[in-house]
Motif scaffolding. Structure first.
Motif, mmCIF file in Angstrom:
data_model
loop_
_atom_site.group_PDB
_atom_site.id
_atom_site.type_symbol
_atom_site.label_atom_id
_atom_site.label_comp_id
_atom_site.label_asym_id
_atom_site.label_seq_id
_atom_site.Cartn_x
_atom_site.Cartn_y
_atom_site.Cartn_z
ATOM 1 N N GLU A 552 -24.556 12.427 14.709
ATOM 2 C CA GLU A 552 -25.571 11.911 13.787
ATOM 3 C C GLU A 552 -24.923 11.331 12.533
ATOM 4 O O GLU A 552 -25.339 10.281 12.028
ATOM 5 N N ILE A 553 -23.879 12.023 12.012
ATOM 6 C CA ILE A 553 -23.187 11.513 10.832
ATOM 7 C C ILE A 553 -22.483 10.198 11.162
ATOM 8 O O ILE A 553 -22.470 9.246 10.366
ATOM 9 N N ALA A 554 -21.888 10.097 12.358
ATOM 10 C CA ALA A 554 -21.208 8.856 12.750
ATOM 11 C C ALA A 554 -22.195 7.690 12.817
ATOM 12 O O ALA A 554 -21.898 6.581 12.362
ATOM 13 N N ARG A 555 -23.386 7.930 13.377
ATOM 14 C CA ARG A 555 -24.389 6.859 13.455
ATOM 15 C C ARG A 555 -24.854 6.459 12.053
ATOM 16 O O ARG A 555 -25.050 5.261 11.785
ATOM 17 N N GLU A 556 -25.024 7.440 11.166
ATOM 18 C CA GLU A 556 -25.468 7.130 9.803
ATOM 19 C C GLU A 556 -24.411 6.303 9.071
ATOM 20 O O GLU A 556 -24.728 5.335 8.362
ATOM 21 N N LEU A 557 -23.145 6.646 9.223
ATOM 22 C CA LEU A 557 -22.080 5.887 8.560
ATOM 23 C C LEU A 557 -21.928 4.494 9.176
ATOM 24 O O LEU A 557 -21.561 3.537 8.489
ATOM 25 N N ALA A 558 -22.187 4.390 10.469
ATOM 26 C CA ALA A 558 -22.107 3.068 11.107
ATOM 27 C C ALA A 558 -23.184 2.129 10.569
ATOM 28 O O ALA A 558 -22.949 0.924 10.420
ATOM 29 N N VAL A 559 -24.346 2.704 10.278
ATOM 30 C CA VAL A 559 -25.410 1.889 9.677
ATOM 31 C C VAL A 559 -24.984 1.389 8.307
ATOM 32 O O VAL A 559 -25.341 0.276 7.890
ATOM 33 N N ARG A 560 -24.171 2.185 7.616
ATOM 34 C CA ARG A 560 -23.720 1.818 6.270
ATOM 35 C C ARG A 560 -22.394 1.066 6.329
ATOM 36 O O ARG A 560 -21.548 1.204 5.452
ATOM 37 N N GLN A 561 -22.205 0.270 7.356
ATOM 38 C CA GLN A 561 -20.954 -0.467 7.527
ATOM 39 C C GLN A 561 -20.695 -1.402 6.347
ATOM 40 O O GLN A 561 -19.550 -1.538 5.896
ATOM 41 N N GLN A 562 -21.753 -2.017 5.849
ATOM 42 C CA GLN A 562 -21.574 -2.949 4.733
ATOM 43 C C GLN A 562 -21.052 -2.213 3.499
ATOM 44 O O GLN A 562 -20.181 -2.709 2.774
#
Length: 594
Positions: A552-562
């Motif tokens: 879940e943390i990995a998906r959240e950080l991937a969303v914040r790629q920018q």
């Protein structure tokens, strides 16, 4: 006739003059003797004051400074005996000198001399007359005094050697206090035993003749002195095995205290109220003894806490942990923890467990923590229950009649202007919930209460003054922070500009912790600031306990790629070679072993 009369008249004044001259010479001699006696007495008084009072007093003070507290009474006794002996010898010598130098006192000198010689002969006869025989050895008073003197000498020498060994060798070798006392006692007892054997052999006593006496003593130990024998053997076991040592904090039969001295018969314990308790040694062999200082002084104490039904259990955990971290005597490693013990009759049963390294201060620490717990619960408006009882009434008829009577009385009273009830005092501002603050962080927004409670337990509070740097740009990201009180300034040293100002309830540093990248900015406190700090080890423990949370943390950080690209945490080459989600998964697996 006239001639003889003239001669007589001429000789009479001459004889009178000669008699007066002789009389004057005797007075002069007596005067000189008196002056000599007064001079001798004055010199003796001066010598008594200088040598016996002043000199021995200074010597006693120097010995007291160097000697231990236990040997000071023996030094005082020895100094008193030495002073008395020297005083007797001094004044005996002065008296003998006066009697010998004064001619007028020569008859007294002869009488006193003869009396002293007679008494010495009688005393010599009494002291040398044997009154019993031990084997081939005749026991006299002179023999007993010699044995007594040598025994005192053996005790003094053994005690001096053991103290010298303790102060000059064991202290230099940095041996702990308990082992110092044990070695000192064993050496002292061993030297005393060997010294007594040598004294008896030197005095000519055949030790084989003492076998009957030893048998009698053995029977006495077996019947009448069994408690003393038990304590004696227990003392030897304690000194050799070291289950307890001097300086240990122990508990035996409900008695808490510090071990001050271990002797061959009993052990002296000083309680927290500075009361000295003498405990027989067999208690430590036959009873269960809790040695809080054995091996390591670190120990854990339990503090039970009850809260009302319906209270937020995570909020209760926050309050208890917050109270534990406010006491500087509580160790942060291992961290404090909270156990939910169960459901009581009218309350949830919690228990706060904290580690301390001073077990003798356990009761004061418990008291201080209870004060802090009450304050934290009151600030969070968590109710502490009290015992409740259900009241059942069997006859309600009389109660109903009383209710109707009071109702009619109230109706007959004229209505007056409404009285405004006093406003309830404003509740103290409650501290923001750490659970809610952690959920504000997008990476932990979907965590359960149990998962967030683990972070709360492993985190700690830190205080920063005005202008103090919290973290610098380029430092490793080993923790993230939540602002509980105050405000901070986020500044980019590379761009030389202020990026943001964060206030109470906001957070920073979580991306550096989760990705393992260096800090992208410098954070400084603008005022007195209190932060809740969660270290990387706490995040690692959380992710290892809940592996699904890493995804879940990995998906959240991937969303914040920018955001990651703007902070320079992910370069273009890594993005092109590996998708952001896969890259973040790889970082989490590498950093936290999940």
């Amino acid at each position: 006739m006239t001639k003889y009369l003239g001669l007589f008249l001429a000789a009479a004044p001459a004889s009178i003059l000669i008699a007066q001259v002789a009389r004057t010479q005797r007075l002069w001699v007596a005067f000189i003797e008196a002056v000599q006696i007064m001079g001798i007495v004055a010199i003796a008084i001066l010598a008594d004051w200088l040598l016996l009072n002043l000199g021995i007093h200074q010597l006693q003070q120097r010995l007291h400074q160097k000697a231990s507290q236990q040997s000071q009474p023996w030094l005082s006794l020895g100094a008193s005996l030495l002073r008395l002996t020297l005083r007797i010898l001094l004044w005996s010598f002065v008296l003998s000198w006066i009697l010998q130098s004064a001619q007028s006192l020569s008859p007294w000198h002869e009488r006193i001399d003869s009396t002293i010689q007679f008494l010495l002969k009688r005393v010599t006869v009494v002291f040398n007359t044997p009154f019993m025989e031990l084997g081939r050895t005749k026991i006299t008073l002179n023999f007993l005094f010699l044995i007594l003197f040598l025994s005192f000498g053996v005790i003094f020498i053994s005690h001096w050697v053991s103290e010298w060994l303790k102060s000059r060798i064991l202290v230099q070798l940095r041996v702990d206090r308990g082992n110092q006392e044990t070695i000192t006692r064993v050496v002292s007892y061993s030297l005393s035993f060997i010294g007594f054997i040598v004294v008896l052999q030197t005095a000519g006593i055949d030790l084989s003749s003492l076998t009957v006496l030893a048998g009698v003593l053995g029977i006495g130990f077996g019947f009448g002195l069994q408690n003393l024998a038990s304590n004696f053997i227990s003392g030897l076991v304690i000194l050799l095995e070291h289950p307890i040592k001097v300086g240990d904090f122990i508990e035996v039969d409900g008695l808490l205290g510090t071990v001050e001295k271990i002797s061959i018969r009993a052990t002296i314990i000083r309680t927290n109220d500075s009361q000295y308790v003498i405990v027989p040694n067999n208690r430590f062999i036959e009873k269960n003894v809790v040695n809080w200082s054995y091996g390591s002084p670190d120990s854990r104490i339990h503090i039970p806490v009850s809260v009302a039904y319906g209270s937020d259990t995570v909020l209760v955990t926050e309050a208890l942990l917050s109270a534990a971290r406010q006491d500087p005597r509580v160790l942060l490693t291992p961290p404090p923890s909270v156990w939910f013990r169960g459901f009581g009759e009218s309350a949830y049963l919690f228990e706060l467990l904290v580690w301390i390294n001073r077990p003798q201060d356990s009761e004061p620490i418990k008291s201080a923590l209870n004060f802090l717990i009450e304050q934290e619960l009151r600030q969070r408006q968590i109710e502490v229950p009290f015992p409740q009882l259900d009241l059942r009434l069997r006859d309600l008829g009389e109660l109903r009649s009383l209710a109707h009577y009071y109702h009619r009385c109230a109706a007959s009273v004229p209505q007056t202007s409404a009285v405004t009830a006093p406003a309830a005092p404003e509740m103290a501002k409650a501290e923001p919930s750490l659970t809610n603050l952690l959920r504000n962080i997008s990476c932990f927004s979907r965590c359960s209460n149990a998962e967030l409670q683990m972070l709360i337990e492993l985190g700690n509070r830190e205080f920063y003054t005005v202008g103090e740097v919290i973290c610098r740009e380029g430092d490793p990201g080993d923790a993230f922070y939540i602002i509980l009180e105050g405000s901070v300034e986020v500044r980019s040293e590379q761009l030389n500009q202020i990026l943001a100002t964060l206030y109470e309830g906001e957070f920073f540093g979580e991306i550096a912790v989760l990705t393992g990248m260096p800090r992208s900015a410098t954070v400084r406190a603008l005022e007195e600031t209190v932060l809740f700090v969660v270290h990387r080890a706490a995040v690692q423990r959380l992710l290892q306990a809940h592996p699904q949370l890493a995804e879940e943390i990995a998906r959240e950080l991937a969303v914040r790629q920018q955001v990651l690209q703007e902070l320079g945490l992910v370069n273009s080459q890594e993005i092109k070679s590996l998708p952001p989600l896969h890259w973040i998964r790889h970082r989490l697996k590498t950093l936290f072993d999940v």
